[in-house]
Design a protein around this motif. Structure first.
Motif, PDB file in Angstrom:
ATOM      1  N   LEU A 160       0.884  -1.100  -0.130  1.00 41.25           N
ATOM      2  CA  LEU A 160       0.042   0.100   0.001  1.00 41.25           C
ATOM      3  C   LEU A 160       0.750   1.437   0.010  1.00 41.25           C
ATOM      4  N   GLY A 161       2.000   1.292   0.809  1.00 45.86           N
ATOM      5  CA  GLY A 161       2.844   2.353   0.724  1.00 45.86           C
ATOM      6  C   GLY A 161       3.659   2.456  -0.486  1.00 45.86           C
ATOM      7  N   LEU A 162       3.706   1.619  -1.368  1.00 46.59           N
ATOM      8  CA  LEU A 162       4.592   1.480  -2.736  1.00 46.59           C
ATOM      9  C   LEU A 162       3.556   1.912  -3.824  1.00 46.59           C
ATOM     10  N   ALA A 163       2.129   2.163  -3.676  1.00 49.99           N
ATOM     11  CA  ALA A 163       0.963   2.531  -4.528  1.00 49.99           C
ATOM     12  C   ALA A 163       1.339   3.619  -5.205  1.00 49.99           C
ATOM     13  N   ASP A 164       1.665   4.843  -4.723  1.00 43.24           N
ATOM     14  CA  ASP A 164       1.984   5.802  -5.456  1.00 43.24           C
ATOM     15  C   ASP A 164       3.166   5.585  -6.124  1.00 43.24           C
ATOM     16  N   TYR A 165       4.105   4.864  -5.925  1.00 41.24           N
ATOM     17  CA  TYR A 165       5.180   4.728  -6.684  1.00 41.24           C
ATOM     18  C   TYR A 165       5.013   4.201  -7.811  1.00 41.24           C
ATOM     19  N   VAL A 166       4.337   2.810  -7.564  1.00 43.52           N
ATOM     20  CA  VAL A 166       4.194   1.720  -8.730  1.00 43.52           C
ATOM     21  C   VAL A 166       3.197   2.351  -9.643  1.00 43.52           C
ATOM     22  N   CYS A 167       2.241   3.090  -9.443  1.00 37.97           N
ATOM     23  CA  CYS A 167       1.184   3.496 -10.240  1.00 37.97           C
ATOM     24  C   CYS A 167       0.560   4.809  -9.720  1.00 37.97           C
ATOM     25  N   PRO A 168       1.136   5.759  -9.923  1.00 43.61           N
ATOM     26  CA  PRO A 168       0.670   7.100  -9.636  1.00 43.61           C
ATOM     27  C   PRO A 168      -0.648   7.638  -9.844  1.00 43.61           C
ATOM     28  N   ASP A 169      -1.579   8.012  -8.947  1.00 46.20           N
ATOM     29  CA  ASP A 169      -2.786   8.337  -9.249  1.00 46.20           C
ATOM     30  C   ASP A 169      -3.110   9.368 -10.175  1.00 46.20           C
ATOM     31  N   GLY A 170      -4.016   9.158 -11.074  1.00 44.16           N
ATOM     32  CA  GLY A 170      -4.339  10.267 -12.066  1.00 44.16           C
ATOM     33  C   GLY A 170      -5.920  10.035 -12.342  1.00 44.16           C
ATOM     34  N   GLY A 171      -6.250  10.869 -13.117  1.00 47.00           N
ATOM     35  CA  GLY A 171      -7.658  10.967 -13.788  1.00 47.00           C
ATOM     36  C   GLY A 171      -8.249  10.224 -14.822  1.00 47.00           C
ATOM     37  N   SER A 172      -7.424   9.511 -15.549  1.00 48.77           N
ATOM     38  CA  SER A 172      -7.663   8.857 -16.712  1.00 48.77           C
ATOM     39  C   SER A 172      -7.857   7.547 -16.412  1.00 48.77           C
ATOM     40  N   ILE A 173      -8.796   6.869 -17.289  1.00 52.66           N
ATOM     41  CA  ILE A 173      -9.172   5.384 -17.284  1.00 52.66           C
ATOM     42  C   ILE A 173      -8.213   4.617 -17.246  1.00 52.66           C
ATOM     43  N   ASP A 174      -7.103   4.718 -17.940  1.00 49.23           N
ATOM     44  CA  ASP A 174      -5.874   4.006 -18.220  1.00 49.23           C
ATOM     45  C   ASP A 174      -4.994   4.032 -17.058  1.00 49.23           C
ATOM     46  N   GLU A 175      -4.881   5.151 -16.108  1.00 45.77           N
ATOM     47  CA  GLU A 175      -4.413   5.300 -14.953  1.00 45.77           C
ATOM     48  C   GLU A 175      -5.281   4.501 -13.929  1.00 45.77           C
ATOM     49  N   GLY A 176      -6.447   4.658 -14.069  1.00 49.30           N
ATOM     50  CA  GLY A 176      -7.138   3.961 -12.923  1.00 49.30           C
ATOM     51  C   GLY A 176      -7.335   2.598 -13.029  1.00 49.30           C
ATOM     52  N   ILE A 177      -7.205   2.046 -14.378  1.00 46.14           N
ATOM     53  CA  ILE A 177      -7.236   0.704 -14.447  1.00 46.14           C
ATOM     54  C   ILE A 177      -5.639   0.013 -13.791  1.00 46.14           C
ATOM     55  N   ALA A 178      -4.630   0.792 -14.088  1.00 45.56           N
ATOM     56  CA  ALA A 178      -3.509   0.235 -13.477  1.00 45.56           C
ATOM     57  C   ALA A 178      -3.314   0.321 -11.936  1.00 45.56           C
ATOM     58  N   ARG A 179      -3.826   1.478 -11.514  1.00 44.50           N
ATOM     59  CA  ARG A 179      -4.131   1.441  -9.846  1.00 44.50           C
ATOM     60  C   ARG A 179      -4.964   0.217  -9.302  1.00 44.50           C
ATOM     61  N   GLU A 180      -6.043   0.318 -10.032  1.00 39.98           N
ATOM     62  CA  GLU A 180      -6.927  -0.649  -9.372  1.00 39.98           C
ATOM     63  C   GLU A 180      -6.391  -2.006  -9.445  1.00 39.98           C
ATOM     64  N   ALA A 181      -5.703  -2.603 -10.614  1.00 38.32           N
ATOM     65  CA  ALA A 181      -5.203  -3.774 -10.745  1.00 38.32           C
ATOM     66  C   ALA A 181      -3.852  -3.974  -9.449  1.00 38.32           C
ATOM     67  N   PHE A 182      -3.316  -2.988  -9.149  1.00 36.73           N
ATOM     68  CA  PHE A 182      -2.364  -3.073  -8.139  1.00 36.73           C
ATOM     69  C   PHE A 182      -3.088  -3.267  -6.859  1.00 36.73           C
ATOM     70  N   ILE A 183      -4.036  -2.644  -6.514  1.00 39.60           N
ATOM     71  CA  ILE A 183      -4.921  -2.900  -5.148  1.00 39.60           C
ATOM     72  C   ILE A 183      -5.225  -4.167  -5.155  1.00 39.60           C
TER      73      ILE A 183
END
Length: 299
Positions: A160-183
């Motif tokens: 969870l502490g790595l989340a912002d490094y691995v997949c910085p949060d953003g507003g696009s669908i593409d970025e959302g997919i990457a972040r949700e997959a990591f979670i």
């Protein structure tokens, strides 16, 4: 299906690979860090070394990507709807859905991999960190990211502490997919038997990346075909079965791709990680298409 409900599906006018989609979802940069020029000067433009008082030459902008077939997701969507409606029994429709998605919807394995965008960048950062943890230990890998305060913490808390490094949060669908997959990958760690980052092995590193790539491909597929237009069974057990079968199907393809790339993984270096991840995605999509065709033909 995690992020599958986040988006109603791609519009018909969406290009197969949006022009802004780089290796990690951002526009590529020049070696000095400035954004790359969108095109080249026109024919006859002054060469380098033109005197400072020469009038500036406007760059020629690259043409917009061609518009894709507006019905390209229909076959994948219709077959996945039949699979979902069967409660997971209609495996032939699942095979057709995946095969159509990679082939006619995405334009082949290479284009499908290119569409992963931010998930490629996130996957490379995750794999790079895990490789460092395997080689130098978790504490040193975390210290390199100024996250040494997480050393010794439970693995879910570290990730969870790595989340912002691995997949910085953003507003696009593409970025959302990457972040949700990591979670979702964090939630999968315990089930995979990975409970301690200290002493993590190369095999466990591959498993973590396998989980992430599987979740990212599943989310990309579900968002593309339009999860809101697919009706899942009302019975929660049947709906869970549909999701589990899709996830397992994709994971088998990713696992086979990683097995094929085992030699390259053993010689992984920081400057090769992104290219390695891109190849794994491409190989996984190619294998998924073959698996889909085989499933569709099975009687």
């Amino acid at each position: 299906m995690g992020t599958s409900s986040a988006f109603g599906g791609q519009g018909g006018s969406t290009p197969l690979v949006p022009s802004w989609l780089g290796d990690d979802g951002a526009a590529p940069a020049a070696p000095d860090g400035t954004p790359a020029s969108p095109g080249q000067p026109p024919d006859g433009a002054p060469p380098d070394g033109t005197p400072p008082d020469a009038p500036p030459v406007a760059p020629v902008r690259s043409p917009l990507p061609p518009i894709a077939d507006p019905t390209r997701f229909s076959a994948a969507r219709n077959n996945f709807s039949r699979f979902a409606g069967s409660g997971g029994d209609d495996r032939r429709s699942l095979g057709r859905a995946v095969s159509h998605y990679v082939g006619s919807s995405s334009g082949g394995a290479r284009t499908a991999a290119a569409r992963m965008g931010s998930a490629r960048g996130a996957g490379s950062r995750l794999l790079g960190f895990l490789s460092d943890a395997v080689n130098r230990g978790a504490t040193e890998a975390l210290r390199a990211l100024n996250l040494d305060g997480l050393a010794g913490r439970p693995i879910e808390e570290i990730f969870l502490g790595l989340a912002d490094y691995v997949c910085p949060d953003g507003g696009s669908i593409d970025e959302g997919i990457a972040r949700e997959a990591f979670i979702e990958t964090i939630a999968d760690l315990a089930g995979a038997g990975i409970t301690d980052l200290d002493g993590i092995t190369a095999e466990q590193m591959q498993t973590v990346f396998e989980l992430y790539a599987t979740n990212a491909i599943e989310a990309r597929l579900c968002n593309d075909i339009g999860a809101r237009t697919v009706t899942l069974p009302s019975d929660s057990r049947e709906a869970a079965r549909v999701q589990a079968q899709l996830n397992d199907f994709i994971r088998r393809g990713v696992a086979d791709a990683l097995t094929t790339a085992r030699a390259a993984a053993a010689a992984l270096t920081p400057d090769r990680v992104l290219a390695f991840v891109g190849r794994v995605y491409e190989q996984a999509f190619g294998i998924l298409r073959i698996m889909g065709d085989a499933e569709a033909e099975d009687v």
